[in-house]
Design a protein around this motif. Structure first.
Motif, short mmCIF file in Angstrom:
data_model
loop_
_atom_site.label_atom_id
_atom_site.label_comp_id
_atom_site.label_asym_id
_atom_site.label_seq_id
_atom_site.Cartn_x
_atom_site.Cartn_y
_atom_site.Cartn_z
N GLY A 169 -35.79 -59.62 -88.86
CA GLY A 169 -34.59 -58.80 -88.93
C GLY A 169 -34.00 -58.35 -87.62
N ILE A 170 -34.57 -58.81 -86.49
CA ILE A 170 -33.99 -58.40 -85.20
C ILE A 170 -33.21 -59.54 -84.55
N GLY A 171 -33.09 -60.65 -85.27
CA GLY A 171 -32.18 -61.73 -84.91
C GLY A 171 -32.13 -62.06 -83.44
N PRO A 172 -30.92 -62.05 -82.86
CA PRO A 172 -30.74 -62.51 -81.48
C PRO A 172 -31.43 -61.62 -80.45
N TYR A 173 -31.70 -60.37 -80.80
CA TYR A 173 -32.33 -59.47 -79.84
C TYR A 173 -33.70 -59.99 -79.43
N GLY A 174 -34.55 -60.31 -80.42
CA GLY A 174 -35.87 -60.81 -80.11
C GLY A 174 -35.85 -62.14 -79.40
N VAL A 175 -34.92 -63.01 -79.78
CA VAL A 175 -34.82 -64.32 -79.13
C VAL A 175 -34.42 -64.14 -77.67
#
Length: 256
Positions: free
Chosen positions: A149-155
């Motif tokens: 659920g943290i999408g692009p942030y974690g990537v």
């Protein structure tokens, strides 16, 4: 320069800090000023936040978007030589991969990855002019441990952590150290953009909302910005002279 007797002494040194107007960036600014830093180059989109910082050292403050390469081209001539760089500017982002729009993906990547690249690249060039230096890139535990659920942030945070390691390998020969720091939960304004956090604050208040979120951490509480600033200061300092190319996890045990 002869190594100072106090390896945490930053007297006479110049430091570039992005995301400096609040949270970890502001805490780093205060920490470095307290350790004697001579010159702080502070960057943030938040002009009011930058202006509000009260620091007992010389500062140069620039309200720019770190993801704008044209602004970096204009700014780089003013950087001169740097001793240290803190690549810290970042924004939040949430959502599952399959549900994200490309617009949202790019919004987060522009600041958290592109901006970090532009900052680190310019900072390394300025440290090369100095003949040595050290940098710390703010990553995240979500770039180490997969969190739904943290999408692009974690990537993006995984990418900047590896970028720091590559930069370390490339620049050790130039006397420049580069490390990343991967905090877990930290009490900063980045949470304010989360709808879930906003709802929890509305129902229980901010302190209780943070405490509830921190129950997933063995320490039982989120870190303060000042705690993270101290760890960044160590990584920048002469105490960490033999440390380069690491991703320093500081998450209160969350990733056990």
């Amino acid at each position: 320069m002869t190594a100072p007797s106090n390896p945490l002494d930053f007297t006479g040194r110049s430091v570039l800090i992005t995301g400096a107007a609040s949270g970890i960036g502001a805490a780093c600014s205060h920490w470095l000023a307290a350790q004697g830093a001579k010159r702080l180059v502070l960057i943030d989109r938040d002009r009011d936040g930058l202006d509000a910082l009260k620091l007992d050292t010389a500062t140069e403050r620039f309200a720019i978007d770190v993801a704008d390469p044209a602004k970096w081209s204009e700014l780089e001539a003013d950087l001169g030589m740097l001793d240290h760089v803190i690549v810290n500017a970042g924004i939040g982002g949430s959502g599952e991969i399959a549900d994200l729009t490309f617009k949202e993906w790019r919004r987060v990547m522009a600041v958290n990855l592109d901006g970090a690249f532009l900052t680190l690249a310019a900072g390394i060039r300025a440290m090369k002019r100095n003949g040595k230096g050290s940098a710390v890139v703010t990553a995240s535990i979500t770039g180490v441990k997969p969190v739904p659920g943290i999408g692009p942030y974690g990537v993006a945070k995984a990418a900047v952590a590896h970028m720091a390691r590559i930069a370390a390998a490339e620049n050790a020969v130039h006397g420049i150290r580069v490390n990343a720091i991967a905090p877990g939960g930290v009490d900063t304004a980045i949470w304010e953009g989360s709808p879930d956090f906003q709802n929890a604050v509305a129902d229980h208040g901010r302190e209780a909302a943070l405490k509830g979120m921190a129950t997933t951490t063995p320490r039982g509480t989120f870190a303060t910005s000042e705690e993270i600033a101290g760890e960044i200061g160590f990584l920048l300092s002469d105490l960490a002279a033999n440390v380069t190319g690491i991703v320093h996890i500081t998450d209160g045990g969350y990733s056990f």
